[in-house]
Design a protein around this motif. Structure first.
Motif, PDB file in Angstrom:
ATOM      1  N   GLU A  19       0.976  -1.065   0.147  1.00 36.46           N
ATOM      2  CA  GLU A  19      -0.008   0.017  -0.080  1.00 36.46           C
ATOM      3  C   GLU A  19       0.946   1.198  -0.091  1.00 36.46           C
ATOM      4  OE1 GLU A  19      -3.471   0.552  -0.382  1.00 36.46           O
ATOM      5  OE2 GLU A  19      -3.182  -1.441  -1.019  1.00 36.46           O
ATOM      6  N   VAL A  20       1.895   1.259   0.813  1.00 38.55           N
ATOM      7  CA  VAL A  20       2.918   2.395   0.700  1.00 38.55           C
ATOM      8  C   VAL A  20       3.737   2.705  -0.325  1.00 38.55           C
ATOM      9  CG1 VAL A  20       4.708   3.499   2.102  1.00 38.55           C
ATOM     10  CG2 VAL A  20       2.694   2.402   3.544  1.00 38.55           C
ATOM     11  N   ALA A  21       4.143   1.528  -0.858  1.00 35.72           N
ATOM     12  CA  ALA A  21       5.162   1.664  -1.922  1.00 35.72           C
ATOM     13  C   ALA A  21       4.503   1.695  -3.181  1.00 35.72           C
ATOM     14  CB  ALA A  21       6.259   0.557  -1.754  1.00 35.72           C
ATOM     15  N   HIS A  22       3.475   0.884  -3.413  1.00 34.78           N
ATOM     16  CA  HIS A  22       3.046   0.675  -4.809  1.00 34.78           C
ATOM     17  C   HIS A  22       1.415   1.058  -5.007  1.00 34.78           C
ATOM     18  CE1 HIS A  22       6.518  -1.427  -5.194  1.00 34.78           C
ATOM     19  NE2 HIS A  22       6.377  -2.540  -4.256  1.00 34.78           N
ATOM     20  N   GLY A  23       0.741   1.321  -3.901  1.00 32.68           N
ATOM     21  CA  GLY A  23      -0.876   1.610  -3.834  1.00 32.68           C
ATOM     22  C   GLY A  23      -1.134   2.782  -4.611  1.00 32.68           C
ATOM     23  N   GLN A  24      -2.354   2.889  -4.349  1.00 33.30           N
ATOM     24  CA  GLN A  24      -3.261   4.023  -5.225  1.00 33.30           C
ATOM     25  C   GLN A  24      -2.513   5.397  -4.892  1.00 33.30           C
ATOM     26  OE1 GLN A  24      -7.197   4.453  -4.541  1.00 33.30           O
ATOM     27  NE2 GLN A  24      -7.297   6.194  -5.847  1.00 33.30           N
ATOM     28  N   PHE A  25      -1.844   5.543  -3.651  1.00 39.58           N
ATOM     29  CA  PHE A  25      -1.403   6.757  -3.366  1.00 39.58           C
ATOM     30  C   PHE A  25      -0.097   6.777  -2.926  1.00 39.58           C
ATOM     31  CE2 PHE A  25      -5.979   6.639  -1.723  1.00 39.58           C
ATOM     32  CZ  PHE A  25      -6.606   7.788  -2.329  1.00 39.58           C
ATOM     33  N   ALA A  26       0.780   6.081  -3.707  1.00 39.80           N
ATOM     34  CA  ALA A  26       2.202   6.009  -3.420  1.00 39.80           C
ATOM     35  C   ALA A  26       2.803   6.635  -4.642  1.00 39.80           C
ATOM     36  CB  ALA A  26       2.599   4.588  -3.822  1.00 39.80           C
ATOM     37  N   GLY A  27       3.993   7.280  -4.247  1.00 40.04           N
ATOM     38  CA  GLY A  27       4.796   8.288  -5.391  1.00 40.04           C
ATOM     39  C   GLY A  27       4.973   9.592  -4.837  1.00 40.04           C
ATOM     40  N   THR A  28       5.111  10.408  -5.861  1.00 38.11           N
ATOM     41  CA  THR A  28       5.586  11.800  -5.688  1.00 38.11           C
ATOM     42  C   THR A  28       4.865  12.672  -6.574  1.00 38.11           C
ATOM     43  OG1 THR A  28       7.440  11.792  -7.009  1.00 38.11           O
ATOM     44  CG2 THR A  28       7.755  11.159  -4.617  1.00 38.11           C
ATOM     45  N   GLY A  29       4.987  13.838  -6.110  1.00 36.21           N
ATOM     46  CA  GLY A  29       4.248  14.815  -7.169  1.00 36.21           C
ATOM     47  C   GLY A  29       2.695  14.760  -6.958  1.00 36.21           C
ATOM     48  N   TYR A  30       2.113  15.302  -8.092  1.00 37.98           N
ATOM     49  CA  TYR A  30       0.383  15.096  -7.817  1.00 37.98           C
ATOM     50  C   TYR A  30      -0.069  14.498  -8.703  1.00 37.98           C
ATOM     51  CZ  TYR A  30       1.390  19.982  -5.770  1.00 37.98           C
ATOM     52  OH  TYR A  30       1.460  21.049  -4.862  1.00 37.98           O
ATOM     53  N   ARG A  31      -1.264  13.790  -8.382  1.00 42.37           N
ATOM     54  CA  ARG A  31      -2.166  12.900  -9.268  1.00 42.37           C
ATOM     55  C   ARG A  31      -3.854  13.427  -9.274  1.00 42.37           C
ATOM     56  NH1 ARG A  31      -0.996   7.120  -7.637  1.00 42.37           N
ATOM     57  NH2 ARG A  31       0.872   7.701  -8.671  1.00 42.37           N
ATOM     58  N   THR A  32      -4.165  13.199 -10.109  1.00 43.19           N
ATOM     59  CA  THR A  32      -5.802  13.401 -10.269  1.00 43.19           C
ATOM     60  C   THR A  32      -6.566  12.441  -9.995  1.00 43.19           C
ATOM     61  OG1 THR A  32      -5.508  15.444 -11.627  1.00 43.19           O
ATOM     62  CG2 THR A  32      -7.563  14.582 -11.447  1.00 43.19           C
ATOM     63  N   ILE A  33      -7.435  12.351  -8.919  1.00 49.50           N
ATOM     64  CA  ILE A  33      -8.145  11.283  -8.613  1.00 49.50           C
ATOM     65  C   ILE A  33      -9.845  11.645  -8.703  1.00 49.50           C
ATOM     66  CG2 ILE A  33      -6.380  10.238  -7.094  1.00 49.50           C
ATOM     67  CD1 ILE A  33      -8.116  11.178  -4.692  1.00 49.50           C
ATOM     68  N   ASP A  34     -10.616  10.576  -8.946  1.00 51.66           N
ATOM     69  CA  ASP A  34     -11.879  10.872  -9.272  1.00 51.66           C
ATOM     70  C   ASP A  34     -12.456  10.395  -7.903  1.00 51.66           C
ATOM     71  OD1 ASP A  34     -11.712  12.042 -11.619  1.00 51.66           O
ATOM     72  OD2 ASP A  34     -11.758  10.107 -12.593  1.00 51.66           O
ATOM     73  N   VAL A  35     -13.396  11.164  -7.380  1.00 52.57           N
ATOM     74  CA  VAL A  35     -14.095  10.698  -6.056  1.00 52.57           C
ATOM     75  C   VAL A  35     -15.684  10.784  -6.313  1.00 52.57           C
ATOM     76  CG1 VAL A  35     -14.497  11.283  -3.711  1.00 52.57           C
ATOM     77  CG2 VAL A  35     -12.271  11.431  -4.557  1.00 52.57           C
ATOM     78  N   GLU A  36     -16.383   9.989  -5.960  1.00 53.01           N
ATOM     79  CA  GLU A  36     -17.943   9.973  -6.060  1.00 53.01           C
ATOM     80  C   GLU A  36     -18.236  10.798  -4.706  1.00 53.01           C
ATOM     81  OE1 GLU A  36     -21.569   6.921  -6.612  1.00 53.01           O
ATOM     82  OE2 GLU A  36     -19.562   6.348  -7.370  1.00 53.01           O
ATOM     83  N   VAL A  37     -19.173  11.738  -5.245  1.00 53.46           N
ATOM     84  CA  VAL A  37     -19.725  12.438  -4.177  1.00 53.46           C
ATOM     85  C   VAL A  37     -21.380  12.693  -4.370  1.00 53.46           C
ATOM     86  CG1 VAL A  37     -19.869  14.769  -3.181  1.00 53.46           C
ATOM     87  CG2 VAL A  37     -17.601  13.889  -4.030  1.00 53.46           C
ATOM     88  N   GLY A  38     -22.111  11.887  -3.673  1.00 53.49           N
ATOM     89  CA  GLY A  38     -23.593  11.997  -3.943  1.00 53.49           C
ATOM     90  C   GLY A  38     -23.518  11.194  -5.056  1.00 53.49           C
ATOM     91  N   SER A  39     -24.439  11.780  -6.215  1.00 50.17           N
ATOM     92  CA  SER A  39     -24.550  11.148  -7.486  1.00 50.17           C
ATOM     93  C   SER A  39     -23.556  11.622  -8.524  1.00 50.17           C
ATOM     94  CB  SER A  39     -25.873  11.501  -8.059  1.00 50.17           C
ATOM     95  OG  SER A  39     -26.154  12.806  -7.878  1.00 50.17           O
ATOM     96  N   LYS A  40     -22.635  12.497  -8.307  1.00 52.40           N
ATOM     97  CA  LYS A  40     -21.386  13.320  -9.164  1.00 52.40           C
ATOM     98  C   LYS A  40     -20.284  12.695  -8.844  1.00 52.40           C
ATOM     99  CE  LYS A  40     -21.749  17.663  -8.629  1.00 52.40           C
ATOM    100  NZ  LYS A  40     -21.882  19.206  -8.819  1.00 52.40           N
ATOM    101  N   VAL A  41     -19.375  12.728  -9.873  1.00 55.47           N
ATOM    102  CA  VAL A  41     -18.014  12.183  -9.706  1.00 55.47           C
ATOM    103  C   VAL A  41     -17.275  13.652 -10.007  1.00 55.47           C
ATOM    104  CG1 VAL A  41     -15.897  11.124 -10.640  1.00 55.47           C
ATOM    105  CG2 VAL A  41     -18.182   9.974 -10.832  1.00 55.47           C
ATOM    106  N   GLN A  42     -16.584  13.878  -8.668  1.00 52.67           N
ATOM    107  CA  GLN A  42     -15.481  15.177  -8.834  1.00 52.67           C
ATOM    108  C   GLN A  42     -14.017  14.671  -8.903  1.00 52.67           C
ATOM    109  OE1 GLN A  42     -17.053  17.093  -5.288  1.00 52.67           O
ATOM    110  NE2 GLN A  42     -17.843  18.809  -6.538  1.00 52.67           N
ATOM    111  N   SER A  43     -13.201  15.549  -9.560  1.00 57.28           N
ATOM    112  CA  SER A  43     -11.812  15.412  -9.681  1.00 57.28           C
ATOM    113  C   SER A  43     -11.027  16.192  -8.731  1.00 57.28           C
ATOM    114  CB  SER A  43     -11.292  15.555 -11.006  1.00 57.28           C
ATOM    115  OG  SER A  43     -11.688  14.643 -12.138  1.00 57.28           O
ATOM    116  N   PHE A  44      -9.949  15.576  -8.043  1.00 54.91           N
ATOM    117  CA  PHE A  44      -9.445  16.372  -7.118  1.00 54.91           C
ATOM    118  C   PHE A  44      -7.911  16.065  -7.332  1.00 54.91           C
ATOM    119  CE2 PHE A  44     -13.215  15.351  -4.714  1.00 54.91           C
ATOM    120  CZ  PHE A  44     -13.624  16.708  -4.112  1.00 54.91           C
ATOM    121  N   ARG A  45      -7.113  17.247  -7.351  1.00 53.22           N
ATOM    122  CA  ARG A  45      -5.672  17.190  -7.482  1.00 53.22           C
ATOM    123  C   ARG A  45      -5.107  17.107  -6.134  1.00 53.22           C
ATOM    124  NH1 ARG A  45      -1.370  21.699  -8.214  1.00 53.22           N
ATOM    125  NH2 ARG A  45       0.228  20.743  -9.551  1.00 53.22           N
ATOM    126  N   VAL A  46      -4.200  15.583  -5.858  1.00 53.53           N
ATOM    127  CA  VAL A  46      -3.925  15.394  -4.652  1.00 53.53           C
ATOM    128  C   VAL A  46      -2.392  15.361  -4.653  1.00 53.53           C
ATOM    129  CG1 VAL A  46      -4.042  13.267  -3.030  1.00 53.53           C
ATOM    130  CG2 VAL A  46      -6.025  13.749  -4.319  1.00 53.53           C
TER     131      VAL A  46
END
Length: 152
Positions: free
Chosen positions: A78-105
């Motif tokens: 999870e730490v080394a290879h998971g969805q949130f591993a790495g450096t820099g920024y990544r855009t992730i999509d999160v379901e908020v209610g009935s909509k999907v919003q993109s966030f820069r993480v």
């Protein structure tokens, strides 16, 4: 991390040994403590460490040579290879209610990346100035014939 072990000098008072609950004793002598680096676990005898090392599993990521107990490998993955591993920024999509919003993480935790992230956040913080700019932009868009986003 890896598959190796290290020995600790029993006379070195600065070296922190494993806690009593972390040690395993197979009855083979006293003295030096042998250590599994991956699992952060000490053993009182080489035989106990060898038995422990036989329980190790490998990281499932191709090209990664990390090995440890299943619990340790799961955490490593999870730490080394998971969805949130790495450096820099990544855009992730999160379901908020009935909509999907993109966030820069921010993925990294280096001081430079965190300082940059904080600077970017400060630019958009709702200060009186920023709120006034946002209101002026909204008013200009309404004046140009766009729908008012404040009215729903």
């Amino acid at each position: 991390g890896g598959k190796g072990s290290r020995q600790k000098d029993p006379h070195d008072e600065t070296a922190q040994g494993p806690s009593e609950s972390d040690s395993e004793d197979d009855g083979e002598g006293e003295g030096e403590v042998v250590f599994c680096e991956a699992c952060d676990k000490g053993f009182s005898a080489q035989g106990a460490l060898d038995a422990h090392l036989r329980t190790h599993v490998s990281c499932p990521k191709p090209g990664c040579d990390f090995a440890g107990s299943q619990r340790v490998v799961n955490s490593h993955f999870e730490v080394a290879h998971g969805q949130f591993a790495g450096t820099g920024y990544r855009t992730i999509d999160v379901e908020v209610g009935s909509k999907v919003q993109s966030f820069r993480v921010l993925m990294g935790t280096s001081p430079e990346e965190v300082a940059d992230w904080r600077a970017q956040r400060r630019k958009n913080w709702p200060t009186k100035e920023n709120l006034a700019k946002k209101e002026a932009l909204r008013a200009a868009r309404v004046a140009a014939g766009y729908l008012d986003p404040a009215e729903k």
